[in-house]
Design a protein around this motif. Structure first.
Motif, PDB file in Angstrom:
ATOM      1  N   VAL A  37      -8.188 -12.606   6.864  1.00 39.38           N
ATOM      2  CA  VAL A  37      -9.483 -12.590   6.190  1.00 39.38           C
ATOM      3  C   VAL A  37     -10.618 -12.457   7.208  1.00 39.38           C
ATOM      4  O   VAL A  37     -11.517 -11.638   7.058  1.00 39.38           O
ATOM      5  CB  VAL A  37      -9.656 -13.854   5.319  1.00 39.38           C
ATOM      6  CG1 VAL A  37     -11.009 -13.845   4.624  1.00 39.38           C
ATOM      7  CG2 VAL A  37      -8.514 -13.930   4.292  1.00 39.38           C
ATOM      8  N   ALA A  38     -10.607 -13.311   8.216  1.00 42.02           N
ATOM      9  CA  ALA A  38     -11.581 -13.221   9.323  1.00 42.02           C
ATOM     10  C   ALA A  38     -13.026 -13.302   8.845  1.00 42.02           C
ATOM     11  O   ALA A  38     -13.864 -12.483   9.199  1.00 42.02           O
ATOM     12  CB  ALA A  38     -11.345 -11.951  10.132  1.00 42.02           C
ATOM     13  N   GLU A  39     -13.312 -14.314   8.064  1.00 38.88           N
ATOM     14  CA  GLU A  39     -14.652 -14.479   7.479  1.00 38.88           C
ATOM     15  C   GLU A  39     -15.761 -14.544   8.528  1.00 38.88           C
ATOM     16  O   GLU A  39     -16.857 -14.063   8.293  1.00 38.88           O
ATOM     17  CB  GLU A  39     -14.700 -15.760   6.638  1.00 38.88           C
ATOM     18  CG  GLU A  39     -14.121 -15.589   5.249  1.00 38.88           C
ATOM     19  CD  GLU A  39     -14.034 -16.910   4.494  1.00 38.88           C
ATOM     20  OE1 GLU A  39     -14.405 -17.960   5.041  1.00 38.88           O
ATOM     21  OE2 GLU A  39     -13.559 -16.875   3.349  1.00 38.88           O
ATOM     22  N   CYS A  40     -15.496 -15.146   9.671  1.00 41.17           N
ATOM     23  CA  CYS A  40     -16.569 -15.328  10.662  1.00 41.17           C
ATOM     24  C   CYS A  40     -16.663 -14.162  11.623  1.00 41.17           C
ATOM     25  O   CYS A  40     -17.529 -14.142  12.497  1.00 41.17           O
ATOM     26  CB  CYS A  40     -16.391 -16.638  11.416  1.00 41.17           C
ATOM     27  SG  CYS A  40     -15.124 -16.590  12.703  1.00 41.17           S
ATOM     28  N   GLY A  41     -15.808 -13.197  11.475  1.00 42.88           N
ATOM     29  CA  GLY A  41     -15.904 -12.006  12.313  1.00 42.88           C
ATOM     30  C   GLY A  41     -15.402 -12.178  13.726  1.00 42.88           C
ATOM     31  O   GLY A  41     -15.678 -11.348  14.593  1.00 42.88           O
ATOM     32  N   GLY A  42     -14.708 -13.257  13.978  1.00 37.56           N
ATOM     33  CA  GLY A  42     -14.100 -13.415  15.296  1.00 37.56           C
ATOM     34  C   GLY A  42     -14.745 -14.457  16.180  1.00 37.56           C
ATOM     35  O   GLY A  42     -14.529 -14.477  17.386  1.00 37.56           O
ATOM     36  N   SER A  43     -15.526 -15.347  15.574  1.00 39.39           N
ATOM     37  CA  SER A  43     -16.249 -16.357  16.356  1.00 39.39           C
ATOM     38  C   SER A  43     -15.531 -17.691  16.441  1.00 39.39           C
ATOM     39  O   SER A  43     -16.125 -18.679  16.868  1.00 39.39           O
ATOM     40  CB  SER A  43     -17.638 -16.583  15.746  1.00 39.39           C
ATOM     41  OG  SER A  43     -18.345 -15.374  15.672  1.00 39.39           O
ATOM     42  N   ALA A  44     -14.288 -17.743  16.018  1.00 34.72           N
ATOM     43  CA  ALA A  44     -13.515 -18.998  16.029  1.00 34.72           C
ATOM     44  C   ALA A  44     -14.194 -20.078  15.207  1.00 34.72           C
ATOM     45  O   ALA A  44     -14.230 -21.245  15.580  1.00 34.72           O
ATOM     46  CB  ALA A  44     -13.263 -19.482  17.461  1.00 34.72           C
ATOM     47  N   MET A  45     -14.760 -19.673  14.046  1.00 34.48           N
ATOM     48  CA  MET A  45     -15.495 -20.633  13.226  1.00 34.48           C
ATOM     49  C   MET A  45     -15.001 -20.702  11.780  1.00 34.48           C
ATOM     50  O   MET A  45     -15.601 -21.393  10.968  1.00 34.48           O
ATOM     51  CB  MET A  45     -16.990 -20.287  13.224  1.00 34.48           C
ATOM     52  CG  MET A  45     -17.636 -20.462  14.580  1.00 34.48           C
ATOM     53  SD  MET A  45     -19.383 -20.000  14.580  1.00 34.48           S
ATOM     54  CE  MET A  45     -20.058 -21.238  13.492  1.00 34.48           C
ATOM     55  N   CYS A  46     -13.935 -19.952  11.444  1.00 38.96           N
ATOM     56  CA  CYS A  46     -13.543 -19.947  10.025  1.00 38.96           C
ATOM     57  C   CYS A  46     -12.064 -20.275   9.808  1.00 38.96           C
ATOM     58  O   CYS A  46     -11.696 -20.713   8.725  1.00 38.96           O
ATOM     59  CB  CYS A  46     -13.865 -18.595   9.397  1.00 38.96           C
ATOM     60  SG  CYS A  46     -12.784 -17.241   9.928  1.00 38.96           S
ATOM     61  N   ALA A  47     -11.238 -20.021  10.769  1.00 37.28           N
ATOM     62  CA  ALA A  47      -9.788 -20.294  10.677  1.00 37.28           C
ATOM     63  C   ALA A  47      -9.094 -19.460   9.608  1.00 37.28           C
ATOM     64  O   ALA A  47      -8.007 -19.826   9.165  1.00 37.28           O
ATOM     65  CB  ALA A  47      -9.522 -21.784  10.462  1.00 37.28           C
ATOM     66  N   THR A  48      -9.697 -18.349   9.176  1.00 34.76           N
ATOM     67  CA  THR A  48      -9.040 -17.501   8.181  1.00 34.76           C
ATOM     68  C   THR A  48      -8.372 -16.286   8.832  1.00 34.76           C
ATOM     69  O   THR A  48      -8.076 -15.301   8.156  1.00 34.76           O
ATOM     70  CB  THR A  48     -10.031 -17.024   7.096  1.00 34.76           C
ATOM     71  OG1 THR A  48     -11.052 -16.229   7.710  1.00 34.76           O
ATOM     72  CG2 THR A  48     -10.650 -18.203   6.363  1.00 34.76           C
ATOM     73  N   CYS A  49      -8.136 -16.377  10.116  1.00 33.58           N
ATOM     74  CA  CYS A  49      -7.388 -15.326  10.826  1.00 33.58           C
ATOM     75  C   CYS A  49      -6.121 -15.922  11.426  1.00 33.58           C
ATOM     76  O   CYS A  49      -5.579 -15.418  12.399  1.00 33.58           O
ATOM     77  CB  CYS A  49      -8.249 -14.692  11.910  1.00 33.58           C
ATOM     78  SG  CYS A  49      -8.673 -15.846  13.230  1.00 33.58           S
ATOM     79  N   HIS A  50      -5.670 -16.997  10.790  1.00 34.54           N
ATOM     80  CA  HIS A  50      -4.510 -17.766  11.267  1.00 34.54           C
ATOM     81  C   HIS A  50      -3.246 -16.901  11.308  1.00 34.54           C
ATOM     82  O   HIS A  50      -2.978 -16.133  10.391  1.00 34.54           O
ATOM     83  CB  HIS A  50      -4.328 -18.932  10.289  1.00 34.54           C
ATOM     84  CG  HIS A  50      -3.214 -19.867  10.574  1.00 34.54           C
ATOM     85  ND1 HIS A  50      -2.609 -20.616   9.580  1.00 34.54           N
ATOM     86  CD2 HIS A  50      -2.577 -20.198  11.727  1.00 34.54           C
ATOM     87  CE1 HIS A  50      -1.670 -21.372  10.110  1.00 34.54           C
ATOM     88  NE2 HIS A  50      -1.617 -21.143  11.413  1.00 34.54           N
ATOM     89  N   SER A  86      -5.943 -15.382  15.350  1.00 32.22           N
ATOM     90  CA  SER A  86      -5.729 -14.023  15.854  1.00 32.22           C
ATOM     91  C   SER A  86      -6.986 -13.427  16.492  1.00 32.22           C
ATOM     92  O   SER A  86      -6.886 -12.481  17.270  1.00 32.22           O
ATOM     93  CB  SER A  86      -5.205 -13.118  14.745  1.00 32.22           C
ATOM     94  OG  SER A  86      -6.104 -13.060  13.653  1.00 32.22           O
ATOM     95  N   CYS A  87      -8.145 -13.997  16.190  1.00 36.64           N
ATOM     96  CA  CYS A  87      -9.373 -13.488  16.838  1.00 36.64           C
ATOM     97  C   CYS A  87      -9.498 -13.968  18.266  1.00 36.64           C
ATOM     98  O   CYS A  87     -10.355 -13.486  19.011  1.00 36.64           O
ATOM     99  CB  CYS A  87     -10.610 -13.873  16.038  1.00 36.64           C
ATOM    100  SG  CYS A  87     -11.038 -15.627  16.090  1.00 36.64           S
ATOM    101  N   GLN A  88      -8.666 -14.909  18.653  1.00 36.86           N
ATOM    102  CA  GLN A  88      -8.753 -15.465  19.998  1.00 36.86           C
ATOM    103  C   GLN A  88      -7.631 -14.976  20.912  1.00 36.86           C
ATOM    104  O   GLN A  88      -7.503 -15.444  22.045  1.00 36.86           O
ATOM    105  CB  GLN A  88      -8.751 -16.996  19.934  1.00 36.86           C
ATOM    106  CG  GLN A  88      -9.905 -17.572  19.116  1.00 36.86           C
ATOM    107  CD  GLN A  88     -11.266 -17.168  19.683  1.00 36.86           C
ATOM    108  OE1 GLN A  88     -11.581 -17.453  20.839  1.00 36.86           O
ATOM    109  NE2 GLN A  88     -12.077 -16.481  18.871  1.00 36.86           N
TER     110      GLN A  88
HETATM  111  S1  FES Z   1     -12.065 -14.675  12.526  1.00 41.66           S
HETATM  112 FE1  FES Z   1     -12.919 -16.606  12.100  1.00 41.66          FE
HETATM  113  S2  FES Z   1     -11.748 -17.949  13.322  1.00 41.66           S
HETATM  114 FE2  FES Z   1     -10.915 -16.021  13.736  1.00 41.66          FE
END
Ligand code: FES
Length: 107
Positions: A37-50, A86-88
């Motif tokens: 899902v990646a709601e925060c766009g990769g800022s490590a703030m949403c946990a929807t890219c688990h 996955s964003c990290q």
């Molecule tokens: S995209 Fe939001 S934590 Fe990875």
């Protein structure tokens, strides 16, 4: 480039050729892989890219930082030792062949 395999919880596989420097999240989103899902766009703030890193690869990924570790406590599905955001995780040539599994739910 590195070949990355994303396996959905129902078993469907998506194999991508990912350029070095791209995150696992960005590659999945750009290629329409369902389940990130990646709601925060990769800022490590949403946990929807688990993701769950395949057991053969767990020890080969760079260690997570404190922010990722803390955010993983907020994932919707079960947190496991193989859990990462996955964003990290940035793709490098050393990750060629990496297999990751997607959780059943992201939010
Ligand atoms: S995209 Fe939001 S934590 Fe990875």
């Amino acid at each position: 480039m590195a070949k990355i395999t994303y396996i959905q919880s129902e078993g469907q596989q998506h194999v991508l050729e990912v350029a070095s420097g791209t995150t696992l999240m960005a590659a999945a989103v750009a290629n329409g892989v369902p389940g990130i899902v990646a709601e925060c766009g990769g800022s490590a703030m949403c946990a929807t890219c688990h993701i769950y890193v395949d057991s053969e690869w767990e020890s080969k990924l760079p260690p997570m930082n404190a922010v990722e570790d803390e955010m993983l406590d907020s994932v919707a599905d079960e947190r496991r030792t193989s859990s990462r955001l996955s964003c990290q995780v940035t793709v490098t040539p050393e990750l060629d062949g990496l297999v990751v599994h997607l959780p059943g739910i992201q939010s």
